[in-house]
Design a protein around this motif. Structure first.
Motif, PDB file in Angstrom:
ATOM      1  N   ILE A  41       0.847  -1.194   0.000  1.00 44.89           N
ATOM      2  CA  ILE A  41       0.000   0.000   0.000  1.00 44.89           C
ATOM      3  C   ILE A  41       0.878   1.237   0.000  1.00 44.89           C
ATOM      4  O   ILE A  41       1.776   1.363   0.834  1.00 44.89           O
ATOM      5  CB  ILE A  41      -0.934   0.010   1.229  1.00 44.89           C
ATOM      6  CG1 ILE A  41      -1.830  -1.230   1.230  1.00 44.89           C
ATOM      7  CG2 ILE A  41      -1.760   1.287   1.271  1.00 44.89           C
ATOM      8  CD1 ILE A  41      -2.610  -1.444   2.498  1.00 44.89           C
ATOM      9  N   ASN A  42       0.617   2.139  -0.938  1.00 51.34           N
ATOM     10  CA  ASN A  42       1.319   3.419  -0.997  1.00 51.34           C
ATOM     11  C   ASN A  42       0.302   4.548  -0.931  1.00 51.34           C
ATOM     12  O   ASN A  42      -0.741   4.471  -1.569  1.00 51.34           O
ATOM     13  CB  ASN A  42       2.111   3.550  -2.305  1.00 51.34           C
ATOM     14  CG  ASN A  42       3.306   2.626  -2.331  1.00 51.34           C
ATOM     15  OD1 ASN A  42       4.109   2.621  -1.412  1.00 51.34           O
ATOM     16  ND2 ASN A  42       3.411   1.830  -3.377  1.00 51.34           N
ATOM     17  N   LEU A  43       0.651   5.578  -0.165  1.00 51.82           N
ATOM     18  CA  LEU A  43      -0.201   6.762  -0.065  1.00 51.82           C
ATOM     19  C   LEU A  43       0.535   7.954  -0.640  1.00 51.82           C
ATOM     20  O   LEU A  43       1.753   8.060  -0.508  1.00 51.82           O
ATOM     21  CB  LEU A  43      -0.549   7.067   1.388  1.00 51.82           C
ATOM     22  CG  LEU A  43      -1.519   6.134   2.092  1.00 51.82           C
ATOM     23  CD1 LEU A  43      -1.703   6.570   3.536  1.00 51.82           C
ATOM     24  CD2 LEU A  43      -2.849   6.099   1.382  1.00 51.82           C
ATOM     25  N   ASN A  44      -0.223   8.843  -1.251  1.00 57.14           N
ATOM     26  CA  ASN A  44       0.339  10.063  -1.800  1.00 57.14           C
ATOM     27  C   ASN A  44      -0.623  11.203  -1.483  1.00 57.14           C
ATOM     28  O   ASN A  44      -1.838  11.024  -1.494  1.00 57.14           O
ATOM     29  CB  ASN A  44       0.537   9.918  -3.309  1.00 57.14           C
ATOM     30  CG  ASN A  44       1.331  11.043  -3.898  1.00 57.14           C
ATOM     31  OD1 ASN A  44       1.981  11.803  -3.193  1.00 57.14           O
ATOM     32  ND2 ASN A  44       1.281  11.166  -5.206  1.00 57.14           N
ATOM     33  N   LEU A  45      -0.054  12.366  -1.235  1.00 59.76           N
ATOM     34  CA  LEU A  45      -0.838  13.545  -0.913  1.00 59.76           C
ATOM     35  C   LEU A  45      -0.502  14.637  -1.911  1.00 59.76           C
ATOM     36  O   LEU A  45       0.667  14.856  -2.223  1.00 59.76           O
ATOM     37  CB  LEU A  45      -0.493  14.005   0.510  1.00 59.76           C
ATOM     38  CG  LEU A  45      -1.096  15.298   1.010  1.00 59.76           C
ATOM     39  CD1 LEU A  45      -2.607  15.175   1.104  1.00 59.76           C
ATOM     40  CD2 LEU A  45      -0.516  15.638   2.373  1.00 59.76           C
ATOM     41  N   ALA A  46      -1.523  15.296  -2.427  1.00 57.34           N
ATOM     42  CA  ALA A  46      -1.323  16.411  -3.351  1.00 57.34           C
ATOM     43  C   ALA A  46      -2.276  17.531  -2.970  1.00 57.34           C
ATOM     44  O   ALA A  46      -3.382  17.294  -2.501  1.00 57.34           O
ATOM     45  CB  ALA A  46      -1.584  15.969  -4.789  1.00 57.34           C
ATOM     46  N   ALA A  47      -1.808  18.752  -3.169  1.00 58.07           N
ATOM     47  CA  ALA A  47      -2.644  19.920  -2.884  1.00 58.07           C
ATOM     48  C   ALA A  47      -2.316  21.003  -3.889  1.00 58.07           C
ATOM     49  O   ALA A  47      -1.160  21.161  -4.287  1.00 58.07           O
ATOM     50  CB  ALA A  47      -2.393  20.419  -1.471  1.00 58.07           C
ATOM     51  N   GLU A  48      -3.351  21.705  -4.308  1.00 58.37           N
ATOM     52  CA  GLU A  48      -3.127  22.830  -5.221  1.00 58.37           C
ATOM     53  C   GLU A  48      -4.218  23.874  -5.048  1.00 58.37           C
ATOM     54  O   GLU A  48      -5.362  23.544  -4.731  1.00 58.37           O
ATOM     55  CB  GLU A  48      -3.046  22.358  -6.665  1.00 58.37           C
ATOM     56  CG  GLU A  48      -4.292  21.687  -7.186  1.00 58.37           C
ATOM     57  CD  GLU A  48      -4.103  21.181  -8.608  1.00 58.37           C
ATOM     58  OE1 GLU A  48      -4.848  21.650  -9.483  1.00 58.37           O
ATOM     59  OE2 GLU A  48      -3.232  20.344  -8.823  1.00 58.37           O
ATOM     60  N   PRO A  49      -3.835  25.137  -5.235  1.00 58.95           N
ATOM     61  CA  PRO A  49      -4.851  26.192  -5.160  1.00 58.95           C
ATOM     62  C   PRO A  49      -5.777  26.118  -6.374  1.00 58.95           C
ATOM     63  O   PRO A  49      -5.329  25.836  -7.480  1.00 58.95           O
ATOM     64  CB  PRO A  49      -4.028  27.481  -5.163  1.00 58.95           C
ATOM     65  CG  PRO A  49      -2.667  27.110  -5.636  1.00 58.95           C
ATOM     66  CD  PRO A  49      -2.490  25.651  -5.459  1.00 58.95           C
TER      67      PRO A  49
END
Length: 157
Positions: A41-49
């Motif tokens: 299991i791999n988790l990734n986080l992304a955020a953008e305006p």
């Protein structure tokens, strides 16, 4: 009440499943295997305006389950949220986006992954709890170490 009010604002605008993929590339033959599968299991986080004071934050889980070297199933699910965050100091904004928002999104992602496993005919994969604060702090330390390393390599000899 005017728009220039400096009261901090934090609101969830929307939670949604942004992307979902299920693959069973070796079915039906591999379904007859009696060997215990390995789960990664791999988790990734992304955020953008998205707009002024509006941010999209997404948490992606990739679950790869193999029997030997053959893939039993692969699930990729991306759960996202749109958050209104205004009048928050810059040093706190990163923490809100990197800790608070993912903590709110993650339970939905856990449910989606478990549900799709069940619907695909497998026992549910239960994603474990994640300490997003520890994850965020580790990323901050890694960034600081990389910046320190970049500064050290750019020094004249």
């Amino acid at each position: 009440m005017s728009d220039d009010n400096n009261t901090p604002v934090f609101q969830i605008q929307r939670m949604y499943l942004k992307d979902m993929s299920l693959e069973q590339p070796n079915s039906p033959g591999i379904l007859l295997e009696q060997t215990q599968p390995q789960v990664d299991i791999n988790l990734n986080l992304a955020a953008e305006p998205v707009a002024d004071g509006i941010f999209e934050v997404a948490v992606t889980a990739t679950v790869t389950t193999k029997v030997g070297d053959k893939t039993l199933f692969l699930i990729e699910a991306k759960q996202a949220g749109i958050f209104e965050i205004r009048n928050v100091p810059a040093e706190q904004l990163e923490g809100i986006i990197g800790i608070v928002c993912p903590q709110m999104i993650y339970p939905y992602l856990r449910a989606v992954v478990s549900d799709i496993c069940t619907r695909a005919g497998f026992p549910p994969v239960l994603l474990s709890e994640v300490n997003f604060q520890a994850m965020f702090e580790a990323q901050q330390q890694q960034r600081a170490a990389m910046a320190a390393g970049a500064d050290a390599t750019s020094l004249p000899n």
